[in-house]
Each structure stands twice: as structure tokens, then as C-alpha cells.
Design an enzyme around this catalytic site. Structure first.
Site, PDB file in Angstrom:
ATOM      1  N   GLU A  46      -6.438   6.767  -1.446  1.00  0.00           N
ATOM      2  CA  GLU A  46      -6.301   5.646  -0.514  1.00  0.00           C
ATOM      3  C   GLU A  46      -6.958   4.394  -1.091  1.00  0.00           C
ATOM      4  O   GLU A  46      -6.401   3.292  -0.990  1.00  0.00           O
ATOM      5  CB  GLU A  46      -6.937   5.998   0.835  1.00  0.00           C
ATOM      6  CG  GLU A  46      -6.149   7.007   1.658  1.00  0.00           C
ATOM      7  CD  GLU A  46      -4.764   6.508   2.021  1.00  0.00           C
ATOM      8  OE1 GLU A  46      -4.614   5.302   2.337  1.00  0.00           O
ATOM      9  OE2 GLU A  46      -3.823   7.307   1.977  1.00  0.00           O
ATOM     10  N   HIS A  60       1.553   4.272  -3.004  1.00  0.00           N
ATOM     11  CA  HIS A  60       1.501   5.730  -2.888  1.00  0.00           C
ATOM     12  C   HIS A  60       2.708   6.379  -3.568  1.00  0.00           C
ATOM     13  O   HIS A  60       2.581   7.398  -4.248  1.00  0.00           O
ATOM     14  CB  HIS A  60       1.475   6.135  -1.409  1.00  0.00           C
ATOM     15  CG  HIS A  60       0.124   6.068  -0.776  1.00  0.00           C
ATOM     16  ND1 HIS A  60      -1.003   6.601  -1.365  1.00  0.00           N
ATOM     17  CD2 HIS A  60      -0.294   5.542   0.409  1.00  0.00           C
ATOM     18  CE1 HIS A  60      -2.050   6.407  -0.583  1.00  0.00           C
ATOM     19  NE2 HIS A  60      -1.643   5.755   0.507  1.00  0.00           N
ATOM     20  N   HIS A  72       0.836  -1.207   0.000  1.00  0.00           N
ATOM     21  CA  HIS A  72       0.000   0.000   0.000  1.00  0.00           C
ATOM     22  C   HIS A  72       0.869   1.255   0.000  1.00  0.00           C
ATOM     23  O   HIS A  72       0.628   2.196  -0.777  1.00  0.00           O
ATOM     24  CB  HIS A  72      -0.915  -0.022   1.222  1.00  0.00           C
ATOM     25  CG  HIS A  72      -1.713   1.222   1.416  1.00  0.00           C
ATOM     26  ND1 HIS A  72      -3.013   1.363   0.980  1.00  0.00           N
ATOM     27  CD2 HIS A  72      -1.387   2.408   2.014  1.00  0.00           C
ATOM     28  CE1 HIS A  72      -3.456   2.568   1.291  1.00  0.00           C
ATOM     29  NE2 HIS A  72      -2.494   3.224   1.932  1.00  0.00           N
ATOM     30  N   GLU A  73       1.880   1.286   0.854  1.00  0.00           N
ATOM     31  CA  GLU A  73       2.746   2.465   0.932  1.00  0.00           C
ATOM     32  C   GLU A  73       3.572   2.638  -0.336  1.00  0.00           C
ATOM     33  O   GLU A  73       3.775   3.759  -0.806  1.00  0.00           O
ATOM     34  CB  GLU A  73       3.659   2.366   2.153  1.00  0.00           C
ATOM     35  CG  GLU A  73       2.931   2.315   3.484  1.00  0.00           C
ATOM     36  CD  GLU A  73       1.973   3.471   3.695  1.00  0.00           C
ATOM     37  OE1 GLU A  73       2.199   4.549   3.105  1.00  0.00           O
ATOM     38  OE2 GLU A  73       0.998   3.315   4.439  1.00  0.00           O
TER      39      GLU A  73
END
Length: 265
Positions: free
Chosen positions: A194, A130, A126-127
Site C-alpha cells: 500500500e 497495484h 493508486h489502483e
């Protein structure tokens, strides 16, 4: 994204026209000043975020598996392996700063202790998503526009008033209200990004279940741990943020229940 982006551009365009009309700045100078302002915000913001949590290098000898998983994920996403750091935040959490070629991912000690390896991989994916999607840069740009518009609004009040103490306080109020209105649109983009990062992470780790379980554990861990709050300037970057009531209007993250539902659907 297109509608919100157009609204943000409209805010900036109005501010630019005011600066050119009131101060006589040419368009080129306005653009250069904007790039410089946002660039400084980006550099200072990255440094401040890492410093605020006391982030340190994640040792390879103790967390070799974490480094290997991040390297594999970064290679799969076509980005450079980010710098890995660890911090004691008081809550299980993680956040990313930087861009594709110079990214940094920070995980809390509490997160490393809480999650299973596949769940931690989902959070790391997930990070990294980003960073790959340039979401950090996009957020800094949006917040920079909000600051610029607020500053221009303050000066417009001061220059059109009587330069007394009442105008000074009015300028502060107008600036705060203007910045708040712009940030509503910036945070709307953040909530959407997100969901995108969740989707990209699920694709890279072979499904949404590991990240969904991680979010459940992070939520429970955050509810149990109230002694140490994550610094306000870092909270917007973290994988999980908790807001209540009217705070949801300016929330940087969508409700965790909706994220989990989407990941499992």
C-alpha cells in the site's frame, strides 16, 4: 519483503515436503496442483469481488473525463487501460482486481460524488499502481499458500490420529491456526505494498497532496456512513480499510494517518 517472502516460502516448502512424504506425490505434481489451485482462486476471487458489490460498467458518456485520466495514467505506467466499473458500496472507496493485461478498477458511486477531479485521479493512480506492480496477483498467491498450508496441516492431523471425532475437530482448529499464522505474513506484505502504491501514484500525478486529501475525505466519509459495510472479501482490495485494536495485526492496510503523513512528506 525478502524476509517475509522467505518465511512464506518456508511454510510452503514444509507443506510440499509433507505432501510428498505422506501421499507420495512427486514434486512436479505438487507444483502443478499448486498452480492450478492458485489459478482457480484467482479466477473465482476476481468474479466474486465484482459480483459482491454489484459492479457495472462505468459509462463513458457520463464519465468521459475519468476514462481519459485512466487511459493517460495507464499509458504512463506502461499497462493496458483497465476496465472501469462502478458500484454502490455504501462507502466512498475503490479497489482493483486482475493483472496488467486484464485489470479492472471499481470505484463506488459515493467516491465519485465525494472527490474533486485531481483527488479522484490520485485514487485511480493508486489502483493502477497495484495492477502495474502485480500486487493483486501477489496477494492471491500469498492467500493461496495460506490455504494450501492449512489444508495440509488438517490432513496431517487426520492421518496421524485415530480418525475419531476428536481428531476431526482438532484438524479444523489446527488448520485455522496455521492459516492465521501464514496470513499474518501475507498481510504484512499487503501493508507494505500500500505504501508503494501510494508512492507510485504520487509520482504519476505530480505529488502526494491530491491522494492525501482523498484519503482524508474517504476516512471521514467512511466514519459517517455505517449503514452498508463493504463486503469482507473486497475490503482487503480497497484503497482504505479501517481496523481497530487487535484487528490491526491482520490489517491489509497501514493506518491512514501514516499514509497521509508519508504522502505529504
Amino acid at each position: 519483503m525478502a524476509i517475509v517472502g522467505a518465511v512464506l516460502f518456508a511454510f510452503y516448502a514444509v507443506a510440499a515436503v509433507v505432501v510428498m512424504g505422506v501421499f507420495g506425490w512427486p514434486l512436479a505434481l505438487v507444483l502443478v496442483a499448486t498452480v492450478g489451485f492458485v489459478g482457480v482462486q484467482y479466477k473465482i476471487g476476481k468474479w466474486a469481488a465484482l459480483r459482491s458489490v454489484g459492479a457495472e460498467e462505468l459509462p463513458k458518456d457520463r464519465y468521459g473525463d475519468v476514462h481519459r485520466r485512466v487511459e493517460a495514467l495507464a499509458d504512463d505506467m506502461g499497462i493496458d487501460k483497465p476496465r472501469l466499473m462502478v458500484a454502490r458500496m455504501g462507502v466512498p472507496n475503490a479497489f482493483a482486481v486482475g493483472r496488467k493485461g486484464a485489470g479492472t478498477v471499481v470505484v463506488s458511486e459515493e467516491l465519485l460524488q465525494l472527490l474533486d477531479p485531481d483527488e479522484l485521479e490520485g485514487v485511480l493512480a493508486h489502483e493502477l499502481a497495484h495492477i502495474s506492480n502485480r500486487d493483486v496477483v501477489m496477494m492471491v498467491l500469498g492467500q493461496g499458500v495460506a490455504s494450501i498450508v492449512a489444508i495440509v496441516a488438517q490432513w496431517a492431523v487426520l492421518l496421524t490420529g485415530d480418525n475419531d471425532i476428536a481428531d476431526f475437530f482438532l484438524a479444523i482448529v489446527v488448520g485455522q491456526i496455521t492459516q492465521f499464522l501464514v496470513l499474518i505474513f501475507v498481510f504484512a506484505i499487503s501493508r507494505y505494498r500500500e505504501y508503494v502504491a501510494d508512492s507510485d501514484a504520487a509520482e504519476k500525478v505530480g505529488g502526494g497532496e491530491p491522494l492525501a486529501r482523498a484519503l482524508e475525505k474517504i476516512q471521514r466519509g467512511s466514519q459517517r456512513t455505517r449503514e452498508t459495510e463493504v463486503d469482507a472479501q473486497v475490503n482487503a482490495l480497497c484503497i482504505f480499510g479501517e481496523e481497530r485494536g487487535l484487528e490491526r495485526l491482520v490489517a491489509t492496510h497501514p493506518p491512514v494517518e501514516k499514509r497521509i503523513e508519508r504522502l505529504r512528506s
